[in-house]
Write an enzyme that holds these catalytic residues in place. Structure first.
Site, PDB file in Angstrom:
ATOM      1  CD1 TRP A 103      -6.270   3.194   4.740  1.00 51.66           C
ATOM      2  CD2 TRP A 103      -4.929   2.194   6.228  1.00 51.66           C
ATOM      3  NE1 TRP A 103      -5.958   1.944   4.259  1.00 51.66           N
ATOM      4  CE2 TRP A 103      -5.137   1.319   5.146  1.00 51.66           C
ATOM      5  CE3 TRP A 103      -4.126   1.779   7.291  1.00 51.66           C
ATOM      6  CZ2 TRP A 103      -4.578   0.031   5.097  1.00 51.66           C
ATOM      7  CZ3 TRP A 103      -3.563   0.510   7.244  1.00 51.66           C
ATOM      8  CH2 TRP A 103      -3.783  -0.339   6.166  1.00 51.66           C
ATOM      9  CG  ASP A 172      -2.053   8.406   5.553  1.00 50.15           C
ATOM     10  OD1 ASP A 172      -1.284   8.268   4.589  1.00 50.15           O
ATOM     11  OD2 ASP A 172      -2.647   7.445   6.101  1.00 50.15           O
ATOM     12  CE  LYS A 196      -1.261   2.613  -0.159  1.00 53.67           C
ATOM     13  NZ  LYS A 196      -1.785   1.272  -0.309  1.00 53.67           N
TER      14      LYS A 196
HETATM   15  N1  PMP Z   1      -2.634   5.065   5.019  1.00 44.04           N
HETATM   16  C1  PMP Z   1      -3.251   4.784   3.859  1.00 44.04           C
HETATM   17  C2  PMP Z   1      -4.140   5.821   3.231  1.00 44.04           C
HETATM   18  C3  PMP Z   1      -3.053   3.533   3.269  1.00 44.04           C
HETATM   19  O1  PMP Z   1      -3.683   3.247   2.120  1.00 44.04           O
HETATM   20  C4  PMP Z   1      -2.211   2.595   3.891  1.00 44.04           C
HETATM   21  C5  PMP Z   1      -1.904   1.244   3.286  1.00 44.04           C
HETATM   22  N2  PMP Z   1      -2.701   0.750   2.339  1.00 44.04           N
HETATM   23  C6  PMP Z   1      -1.618   2.934   5.109  1.00 44.04           C
HETATM   24  C7  PMP Z   1      -1.841   4.182   5.627  1.00 44.04           C
HETATM   25  C8  PMP Z   1      -0.721   1.972   5.824  1.00 44.04           C
HETATM   26  O2  PMP Z   1       0.495   1.949   5.179  1.00 44.04           O
HETATM   27  P1  PMP Z   1       1.659   0.943   5.557  1.00 44.04           P
HETATM   28  O3  PMP Z   1       1.225  -0.405   5.122  1.00 44.04           O
HETATM   29  O4  PMP Z   1       2.819   1.489   4.762  1.00 44.04           O
HETATM   30  O5  PMP Z   1       1.899   1.020   7.014  1.00 44.04           O
END
Ligand code: PMP
Length: 360
Positions: A103, A172, A196
């Site tokens: 991510w 994030d 989550k």
């Molecule tokens: N950052 C983290 C730490 C994640 O775990 C995730 C999704 N699992 C995301 C960003 C992306 O999130 P989204 O699917 O809401 O765009």
């Protein structure tokens, strides 16, 4: 009704049952309005109250100072990957990124479109199985971005990274937000997809300091400016009303559990027995370095892909879903977010012990 099973999914993930039960009733009628929560105008009195309460509860829960705005946006955490540099990074500036997983890699890739992005550290050399201690910052970064919990690898920052005085810290926090106390004043911006720890997918929480909004890039499409959403209390357009409602209920539920410090205690009490067993086990091994372990996503392997698959199958037969690890790590991943019950972890450990006895 079909019986619920232990859902170890990394996200969308398990939500508190009392919240789901209340939501069930609210779908038909929000309070005594006779109109379901998804059917109310976002500008009407009933939803305005839901919104105001959700924001107030969020502020109270995390002790968010008055000079921060709370925004409920769409487009997932992934849209923050580009909104942040678009708003906060100019062509002649550098932003620093702590690259601790997939991510974070996606986030830095977006930043490179709008300015210079400096990789201040990386744990790619060992497939992101640890949180690096050595970080090299650029001389005066526009901001420092980190991922507090790395969902895929099961690693977590247990304190904020040590960055130069006056740095604008951007986080994030998608997979560990409100899993414990957070000192919001240390941050410029915190963001998290809801799916989550906070609610359903489709709503993204953004907590941003006023001065960052004021100095952000004004030459952007309206919907991509933080200013737009801050000025209109996230109601420039139709916001994700159901997501905001559910998040508000989750905030209340966390408060009923005793708030963020109680949440941290519960989460530690859930993760500890699992890690303790991993440390003792002759069959299962934790995938993350012990000083970097996540309280939210516990990753582990047997070292044998076939055995991993067999374990996931046995877990499924025992009423446990979502345990298959991400393809980039393999093995298993037990996501045990705020709403995941302690009994589910006990059941998992018992099954692991039984499986180990059978295979050693
Ligand atoms: N950052 C983290 C730490 C994640 O775990 C995730 C999704 N699992 C995301 C960003 C992306 O999130 P989204 O699917 O809401 O765009």
């Amino acid at each position: 009704m079909v019986e619920r099973i232990y859902n170890f999914s990394a996200g969308p993930a398990v939500l508190p049952e009392p919240v789901l039960e209340k939501a069930q009733a609210s779908l038909m009628s929000l309070g005594d309005t006779g109109v379901g929560v998804c059917e109310h105008s976002h500008r009407g009195a009933a939803f305005t109250e839901v919104y105001d309460q959700a924001e107030a509860n969020c502020r109270e829960l995390a002790g968010i100072p008055d000079n921060y705005r709370v925004l409920f946006l769409q487009g997932g955490a992934s849209s923050q990957f580009f909104m942040i540099p678009m708003n906060l990074l100019s062509k002649d500036q550098t932003a620093d990124y702590l690259v601790t997983g997939a991510w974070a890699k996606k986030a830095i890739a977006e930043a490179k479109r709008f300015g210079t992005a400096h990789e201040a550290c990386s744990s790619a050399d060992r497939n992101f199985s640890y949180i690096p201690r050595e970080v090299t910052y650029s001389p005066s970064p526009a901001y420092v971005h980190f991922t507090s919990n790395n969902t895929i690898y099961g690693t977590q920052f247990h304190t904020e990274p040590d960055c130069p005085d006056g740095s604008v810290l951007v986080c994030d926090a998608s997979s560990d937000i409100f899993s414990g106390p957070i000192d919001v004043a240390k941050y410029g911006l915190i963001y998290a997809g809801a799916q989550k720890n906070l609610g359903p997918s489709g709503v993204t929480l953004v907590i941003i300091r006023d001065d960052l909004i004021e100095t952000s890039n004004p030459d952007l499409p309206t919907m991509l400016r933080y200013q737009t959403h801050a000025e209109k209390q996230s109601m420039f357009n139709t916001p994700p009303t159901f997501g905001i409602y559910l998040m508000g209920e989750v905030f209340k539920w966390i408060q009923q559990q005793g708030g963020l410090s109680a949440m941290a205690e519960h989460n530690r009490a859930k993760a500890d027995p699992l890690y303790q067993f991993l440390d003792e086990s002759k069959l299962f091994n934790g995938a993350a370095d012990s000083d970097s372990r996540s309280l939210m996503n516990v990753t582990f392997v047997t070292g044998d892909e076939n055995l991993d698959a067999e374990f996931v199958k046995a877990a499924s037969a025992a009423g446990m879903s979502g345990l298959k690890g991400h393809r980039s790590v393999g093995g298993m991943r037990a996501s045990i977010y705020n709403a995941f019950p302690a009994k589910g972890v006990e059941a998992l450990v018992a099954l692991m012990k039984e499986f180990e006895a059978k295979h050693s």
